[in-house]
Design an enzyme around this catalytic site. Structure first.
Site, mmCIF file in Angstrom:
data_model
loop_
_atom_site.group_PDB
_atom_site.id
_atom_site.type_symbol
_atom_site.label_atom_id
_atom_site.label_comp_id
_atom_site.label_asym_id
_atom_site.label_seq_id
_atom_site.Cartn_x
_atom_site.Cartn_y
_atom_site.Cartn_z
ATOM 1 N N LYS A 1 0.831 -1.210 0.000
ATOM 2 C CA LYS A 1 0.000 0.000 0.000
ATOM 3 C C LYS A 1 0.873 1.271 0.000
ATOM 4 C CE LYS A 1 -3.457 -2.792 -0.073
ATOM 5 N NZ LYS A 1 -4.274 -3.353 0.982
HETATM 6 C C1 LIG Z 1 -5.191 -4.450 1.459
HETATM 7 C C2 LIG Z 1 -6.667 -4.442 1.503
HETATM 8 C C3 LIG Z 1 -7.384 -4.868 2.619
HETATM 9 C C4 LIG Z 1 -6.765 -5.571 3.792
HETATM 10 O O1 LIG Z 1 -5.698 -4.935 4.360
HETATM 11 P P1 LIG Z 1 -4.619 -5.799 5.208
HETATM 12 O O2 LIG Z 1 -3.810 -4.719 5.859
HETATM 13 O O3 LIG Z 1 -3.849 -6.622 4.242
HETATM 14 O O4 LIG Z 1 -5.370 -6.614 6.186
HETATM 15 C C5 LIG Z 1 -8.762 -4.708 2.616
HETATM 16 N N1 LIG Z 1 -9.405 -4.189 1.567
HETATM 17 C C6 LIG Z 1 -8.746 -3.807 0.459
HETATM 18 C C7 LIG Z 1 -9.531 -3.223 -0.674
HETATM 19 C C8 LIG Z 1 -7.367 -3.935 0.389
HETATM 20 O O5 LIG Z 1 -6.728 -3.573 -0.727
#
Ligand SMILES: *Cc1c(COP(=O)(O)O)cnc(C)c1O
Length: 397
Positions: A183
């Protein structure tokens, strides 16, 4: 050649120093870095309250719990998202109901949301897919008309703004972010729940800490050993080492967003001359956060073409990816809820032809050129292969 992943973190010396300083401090978990990170994140996204948690998934679960969503309730979620968006409803005993997406943006289609609403619906979740904000004005109207809570899964969209300049983080009743390494900024694992609602923030804070209404620092300040568990909660705390990393990461986010936008422009320019592929549509006036750069293959037999193109990119060390198999087509959902192909035709058709190209803040213009130099001939070759094979398959799975 060096592998080029679809996404990766950027860790610099100040990040390392920040974590080392936290390691040498008195606090390894729930110390001063947590509040610093929460305040910085809240300020950045325009939300008065921010609650750091251990992942984006934890943030979604915490949001559902803080809203009081529970057994017997339904939550409308887009089919085109990571499974965690829908799983969060299951974690509190509610049932996700899938809405379809716009075929050009892959953002949830408000008309489909409206159709998914029934007497048991409690909340609508929008996903700012790839980093582009949903039509939050339309979703807000629908939520208000039906008396529903509005949740923004903004795990793709840290730093995005809507058409009217509102920051993602201030558009829904509660917004969640992820700090997974793919991210925009990372705390290794981590997430954040943000809201303008003080009571909701307090419930989120309690939920992340076993449902206990005070934390150990508060008790030390008040000079009391006594604590009260008010609700059933979990341990979703984000520790001080991670929050210290988050603080230095967040300080660099504006520059990183700029770089992501430049990478997107470079892809747009290069792909304008490549046949058989089209980037997702971007609404005029929105500020896209470019978590993903997604293209759709435009030719016939796209699923087969995509497989060939994907393999060619992988063979060249380029980590293209597919985001996502629609949630209702996953084995678990099909088994448990009887969901099937045909329920969300736009998401299903998109799934056959999408490809996420590498996108991260330390990517260079040369990296973009390298991707396009493999993608363009691979598309040509794949289309030749597709033409020579018949009949084309239309099966989703
Ligand atoms: C990355 C992501 C998540 C989950 O995040 P984590 O930190 O990996 O638990 C949830 N929703 C979306 C759309 C994501 O891209």
């Amino acid at each position: 050649m060096k592998p080029l992943p679809y996404a990766r973190q950027t860790i610099e010396d100040d990040d390392i120093e920040s974590v080392c300083a936290a390691l040498r401090s008195d606090w390894l978990t729930t110390g001063p870095a947590v509040e610093r990170f929460e305040r910085a994140a809240g300020d950045f996204v325009g939300a008065p309250h921010a609650v750091a948690v251990s992942s984006g998934t934890a943030a979604l679960h915490t949001a559902m719990a803080a809203l009081g969503v529970g057994p017997g309730d339904e939550v409308v979620v887009p089919a085109m998202t990571f499974v965690a968006t829908a799983n969060a409803a299951l974690m509190v005993g509610a049932t996700p109901v899938f809405a379809d997406v716009d075929p050009h943006t892959l953002l949830v289609d408000p008309a489909s949301v409206e159709r998914a609403i029934g007497p048991r619906t409690r909340a609508i979740v929008g996903v700012d897919y790839a980093g582009q904000p949903c039509d939050w004005a339309a979703l807000r109207r629908i939520a208000n008309d039906h008396g529903l809570a509005l949740v923004d899964d903004a795990c793709h969209a840290l730093g995005a703004r809507s058409r009217d300049g509102q920051r993602v983080g201030s558009l829904a009743d509660v917004t969640v972010f992820s700090f997974h390494p793919v991210k925009h900024v990372t705390t290794a694992e981590g997430g954040m729940v943000v809201t303008a609602d003080a009571a909701l923030a307090q419930r989120a804070r309690m939920f992340r800490n076993h449902g206990i209404s005070s934390d150990h620092r508060k008790r030390a300040e008040l000079g009391t050993w006594r604590y009260e568990m008010e609700e059933l909660g979990v341990n979703y705390r984000l520790n001080d080492l991670q929050c210290a990393l988050g603080v230095t990461q967040l300080a660099k986010l504006p520059a990183w967003l700029e770089r992501r936008r430049a990478v997107a422009r470079a892809y747009d320019a290069a792909l304008a001359h490549v046949g058989g592929v089209r980037p997702l549509a971007v609404e005029a006036g929105v500020e896209h956060a470019w978590h993903l750069y997604v293209v759709q293959l435009t030719g016939a037999s796209s699923a087969r073409t995509r497989a060939v193109v994907w393999a060619a990119l992988r063979a060249a060390g380029i980590g293209a990816n597919v985001h996502y198999l629609p949630v209702h087509l996953h084995a678990y959902y099909r088994r448990r809820f009887g969901t099937h192909a045909g329920m969300c035709p736009a998401a299903e058709a998109a799934y056959e032809r999408i490809l996420s190209l590498p996108m991260f803040s330390s990517m260079t213009d040369e990296d973009v050129a390298r991707v396009v130099a493999v993608l363009a001939p691979a598309l040509d070759a794949a289309q030749d292969v597709a033409r020579s094979c018949s009949p084309p398959s239309t099966a989703t799975l």
